[in-house]
Motif scaffolding. Structure first.
Motif, PDB file in Angstrom:
ATOM      1  N   ASN A   3      -2.084  31.003   5.481  1.00 59.51           N
ATOM      2  CA  ASN A   3      -2.039  30.789   6.926  1.00 59.51           C
ATOM      3  C   ASN A   3      -2.854  31.870   7.625  1.00 59.51           C
ATOM      4  O   ASN A   3      -3.113  32.935   7.049  1.00 59.51           O
ATOM      5  CB  ASN A   3      -0.588  30.810   7.412  1.00 59.51           C
ATOM      6  CG  ASN A   3       0.194  29.660   6.832  1.00 59.51           C
ATOM      7  OD1 ASN A   3      -0.209  28.516   6.928  1.00 59.51           O
ATOM      8  ND2 ASN A   3       1.311  29.969   6.205  1.00 59.51           N
ATOM      9  N   ARG A  16      -2.414  31.673  16.593  1.00 63.10           N
ATOM     10  CA  ARG A  16      -2.109  31.178  15.256  1.00 63.10           C
ATOM     11  C   ARG A  16      -2.938  29.921  15.008  1.00 63.10           C
ATOM     12  O   ARG A  16      -3.123  29.116  15.918  1.00 63.10           O
ATOM     13  CB  ARG A  16      -0.627  30.873  15.165  1.00 63.10           C
ATOM     14  CG  ARG A  16      -0.107  30.513  13.829  1.00 63.10           C
ATOM     15  CD  ARG A  16       1.375  30.150  13.862  1.00 63.10           C
ATOM     16  NE  ARG A  16       2.189  31.075  14.627  1.00 63.10           N
ATOM     17  CZ  ARG A  16       2.853  32.106  14.123  1.00 63.10           C
ATOM     18  NH1 ARG A  16       2.780  32.359  12.840  1.00 63.10           N
ATOM     19  NH2 ARG A  16       3.594  32.878  14.894  1.00 63.10           N
ATOM     20  N   ALA A  17      -3.405  29.748  13.782  1.00 62.23           N
ATOM     21  CA  ALA A  17      -4.173  28.557  13.416  1.00 62.23           C
ATOM     22  C   ALA A  17      -3.229  27.434  13.025  1.00 62.23           C
ATOM     23  O   ALA A  17      -2.156  27.674  12.470  1.00 62.23           O
ATOM     24  CB  ALA A  17      -5.115  28.871  12.263  1.00 62.23           C
ATOM     25  N   GLU A  18      -3.624  26.224  13.316  1.00 65.54           N
ATOM     26  CA  GLU A  18      -2.877  25.045  12.873  1.00 65.54           C
ATOM     27  C   GLU A  18      -3.174  24.739  11.409  1.00 65.54           C
ATOM     28  O   GLU A  18      -2.292  24.368  10.655  1.00 65.54           O
ATOM     29  CB  GLU A  18      -3.244  23.829  13.733  1.00 65.54           C
ATOM     30  CG  GLU A  18      -2.830  23.956  15.180  1.00 65.54           C
ATOM     31  CD  GLU A  18      -1.331  23.948  15.360  1.00 65.54           C
ATOM     32  OE1 GLU A  18      -0.642  23.202  14.632  1.00 65.54           O
ATOM     33  OE2 GLU A  18      -0.830  24.695  16.222  1.00 65.54           O
ATOM     34  N   ASP A  71     -11.046  22.195   7.846  1.00 68.88           N
ATOM     35  CA  ASP A  71     -10.657  22.483   9.226  1.00 68.88           C
ATOM     36  C   ASP A  71     -10.393  23.963   9.454  1.00 68.88           C
ATOM     37  O   ASP A  71     -10.569  24.479  10.555  1.00 68.88           O
ATOM     38  CB  ASP A  71      -9.410  21.690   9.613  1.00 68.88           C
ATOM     39  CG  ASP A  71      -9.667  20.195   9.686  1.00 68.88           C
ATOM     40  OD1 ASP A  71     -10.837  19.795   9.823  1.00 68.88           O
ATOM     41  OD2 ASP A  71      -8.690  19.426   9.603  1.00 68.88           O
ATOM     42  N   TRP A  72      -9.953  24.656   8.421  1.00 70.09           N
ATOM     43  CA  TRP A  72      -9.597  26.059   8.554  1.00 70.09           C
ATOM     44  C   TRP A  72     -10.790  26.905   8.975  1.00 70.09           C
ATOM     45  O   TRP A  72     -10.606  27.911   9.657  1.00 70.09           O
ATOM     46  CB  TRP A  72      -8.993  26.594   7.251  1.00 70.09           C
ATOM     47  CG  TRP A  72      -9.961  26.808   6.146  1.00 70.09           C
ATOM     48  CD1 TRP A  72     -10.338  25.918   5.182  1.00 70.09           C
ATOM     49  CD2 TRP A  72     -10.678  28.007   5.867  1.00 70.09           C
ATOM     50  NE1 TRP A  72     -11.250  26.482   4.340  1.00 70.09           N
ATOM     51  CE2 TRP A  72     -11.478  27.774   4.738  1.00 70.09           C
ATOM     52  CE3 TRP A  72     -10.739  29.264   6.473  1.00 70.09           C
ATOM     53  CZ2 TRP A  72     -12.321  28.735   4.192  1.00 70.09           C
ATOM     54  CZ3 TRP A  72     -11.578  30.226   5.923  1.00 70.09           C
ATOM     55  CH2 TRP A  72     -12.358  29.959   4.792  1.00 70.09           C
ATOM     56  N   GLU A  75     -11.169  26.941  12.735  1.00 73.97           N
ATOM     57  CA  GLU A  75     -10.056  27.694  13.316  1.00 73.97           C
ATOM     58  C   GLU A  75     -10.193  29.185  13.041  1.00 73.97           C
ATOM     59  O   GLU A  75      -9.856  30.011  13.891  1.00 73.97           O
ATOM     60  CB  GLU A  75      -8.733  27.146  12.801  1.00 73.97           C
ATOM     61  CG  GLU A  75      -8.476  25.746  13.348  1.00 73.97           C
ATOM     62  CD  GLU A  75      -7.059  25.290  13.164  1.00 73.97           C
ATOM     63  OE1 GLU A  75      -6.142  26.113  13.326  1.00 73.97           O
ATOM     64  OE2 GLU A  75      -6.872  24.097  12.874  1.00 73.97           O
ATOM     65  N   GLU A  78     -12.530  30.546  15.608  1.00 75.40           N
ATOM     66  CA  GLU A  78     -11.848  30.721  16.904  1.00 75.40           C
ATOM     67  C   GLU A  78     -10.995  31.983  16.904  1.00 75.40           C
ATOM     68  O   GLU A  78     -10.990  32.741  17.876  1.00 75.40           O
ATOM     69  CB  GLU A  78     -10.980  29.502  17.221  1.00 75.40           C
ATOM     70  CG  GLU A  78     -11.768  28.271  17.620  1.00 75.40           C
ATOM     71  CD  GLU A  78     -12.574  28.498  18.888  1.00 75.40           C
ATOM     72  OE1 GLU A  78     -12.054  29.113  19.844  1.00 75.40           O
ATOM     73  OE2 GLU A  78     -13.739  28.060  18.920  1.00 75.40           O
ATOM     74  N   LEU A  79     -10.266  32.215  15.822  1.00 76.83           N
ATOM     75  CA  LEU A  79      -9.438  33.411  15.745  1.00 76.83           C
ATOM     76  C   LEU A  79     -10.298  34.675  15.702  1.00 76.83           C
ATOM     77  O   LEU A  79      -9.915  35.702  16.270  1.00 76.83           O
ATOM     78  CB  LEU A  79      -8.514  33.337  14.529  1.00 76.83           C
ATOM     79  CG  LEU A  79      -7.439  32.242  14.586  1.00 76.83           C
ATOM     80  CD1 LEU A  79      -6.633  32.230  13.293  1.00 76.83           C
ATOM     81  CD2 LEU A  79      -6.541  32.405  15.789  1.00 76.83           C
TER      82      LEU A  79
END
Length: 96
Positions: A3, A16-18, A71-72, A75, A78-79
């Protein structure tokens, strides 16, 4: 499963990432000299990146082999931006 979250100095979660990183043996096969940031990821431990390390991580994400993407990656980018814009923030990859 790994995660992702951005935390401050006190450990508070800022973002937090989805999506999660699906760990495969291909991560362990990354060349440590070419991908030192991503090579630090392990399925059971944590890896923490500070504001100075984030540009290196972003560069590695640009060169990541397609079979390790997903997809990670978006994300994670973005983080990384959250960490770059803030003070005393860290990007955590949290293993199970």
């Amino acid at each position: 499963m790994i995660n992702m979250a951005v935390r401050g100095d006190s450990g508070n979660v800022v973002a937090r990432a989805e999506a999660s990183v699906e760990w495969t043996a291909a991560f362990a096969d990354l060349e440590s000299a070419e991908f030192p940031m991503l090579w630090a990821l392990t399925p059971y431990g944590d890896a923490v990146f500070n504001q100075r390390q984030v540009p290196l991580l972003l560069s590695e994400l640009d060169r990541l082999p397609v079979d390790l993407g997903g997809d990670w990656v978006g994300e994670a980018r973005e983080l990384c931006r959250v960490v770059e814009r803030g003070l005393h923030l860290y990007l955590w990859f949290i293993g199970d």
